[in-house]
Design an enzyme around this catalytic site. Structure first.
Site: not given
Length: 353
Positions: A96-98, A101, A125
């Site tokens: 996962y990232c923010w 994306g 996140y």
């Protein structure tokens, strides 16, 4: 080759199916908060992220994308050679990232091409954070609390630890918040976590409890240092029965001198705490306190602070509550033997609930 899986939720049951959870955000983002079990393998470090973002806004989107791609490729290559070098072919990573994306998909694409069964958290996140907020702000806390109450210096934190040794469920909010919950409350060598990180730690702790058994928690205020207890937990604490430890002020002062040895050794921290008192001490009183510090008479200083500030504050809180205590446990002293005896009494009371 398996396609990249899109995972829609970040609940514990879903994430438990993965061998490793990878947070590809920058170290600064990770430090503010992250999912339980997450490991930080950033595709852009803090400086690279700032550089790319500045170029994107001020110069050229194309140039920013090109530079960002180069950094991402270099960083993922580094992780493949180091952190992922010993992964088995069946290791299942969740990335996962923010917001689910570019950063997470860049990592996922390469890992999937290597052959690992890879998944990405949809929404990143932010999906996880929404779930934390929903459970701690909107839902009803599933835990039945029993409050361990008592004036300042009643050794409540140590007694909580003794209850855990006796097999009871306990929640140490001060440890989660990195603060003793008072004007003198900063824990030595520790900074308070962000509010988001505090909430993540708190929710993880709540999930580990058996909801059929009560959980003992110290009767804190709604604010622990600079961190606020989330509404769902605070509501449950306000409705909980309480067991009150009653000890003479002199005994509590002796205990505080031992428990707060790190602050006693730091005159600057003491002076800073005096300045934060809701009722500022008069110049004469402040001078008298400084005289006690100079003489090493910290028990008298602790007693004076309790008389002026802490004991009246606790008394006001109990008057507002209005409910009688489930039980009062009196102790003439708060040494280890008495702490153990108090813990036995509390354990007996809680086990009957």
């Amino acid at each position: 080759m398996q396609p990249i899986q899109m995972v829609q939720t970040a609940d514990a049951d879903t994430t438990a199916a993965f061998d490793v959870i990878i947070d590809v955000r920058s170290p600064g983002e990770f430090a503010e908060d992250h999912m339980p079990r997450a490991r930080n393998l950033p595709v852009l470090d803090d400086a690279q992220r700032a550089e790319v973002g500045t170029i994107y806004v001020q110069e050229s989107r194309f140039r920013a994308n090109r530079l960002g791609a180069a950094y991402v490729a270099e960083n993922i290559a580094h992780h493949l050679r180091t952190a992922m070098a010993d992964w088995s072919p069946t290791t299942r990573p969740l990335i996962y990232c923010w917001r689910g994306g570019n950063r997470s998909n860049a990592m996922a694409t390469i890992l999937q091409r290597v052959g690992w069964p890879t998944a990405v958290l949809h929404g990143g996140y932010r999906t996880y954070r929404r779930q934390v907020q929903d459970e701690l702000y909107e839902q009803t806390c599933p835990v039945r609390f029993v409050l361990l109450d008592g004036d300042t210096g009643s050794a409540k934190t140590e007694i909580l630890a003794r209850l855990a040794e006796r097999g009871l469920q306990m929640l140490d909010l001060e440890d989660l918040a990195g603060h003793r919950g008072s004007l003198f409350g900063g824990l030595a060598g520790r900074q308070q976590p962000s509010q988001k990180m505090f909430e993540s730690r708190l929710l993880t702790a709540l999930k580990a409890f058996d909801p059929s058994r009560p959980v003992v928690v110290e009767a804190e205020s709604s604010k622990i240092g600079d961190r606020m207890t989330p509404p769902a937990v605070w509501r449950a604490m306000q409705a909980a029965p309480r067991i009150e430890i009653v000890a003479p002020r002199a005994a509590r002062a002796r205990y505080l001198v031992s428990a707060y040895a790190d602050i006693i050794a730091d005159t600057e921290r003491l002076e800073a705490a005096f300045a934060r008192l809701p009722i500022p001490p008069s110049p004469a009183r402040l001078e008298a306190w400084r005289g006690l510090i100079g003489a090493g008479d910290f028990e008298t200083l602790a007693s004076a602070l309790m008389e002026l500030h802490y004991d009246p504050a606790y008394a006001r809180g109990r008057r507002k509550d209005g409910r009688p205590a489930l039980a009062q446990i009196a102790a003439d002293a708060l040494d280890e033997a008495n702490q153990s005896a108090i813990a036995d009494r509390v354990a007996g009371l809680v086990s009957g609930l």
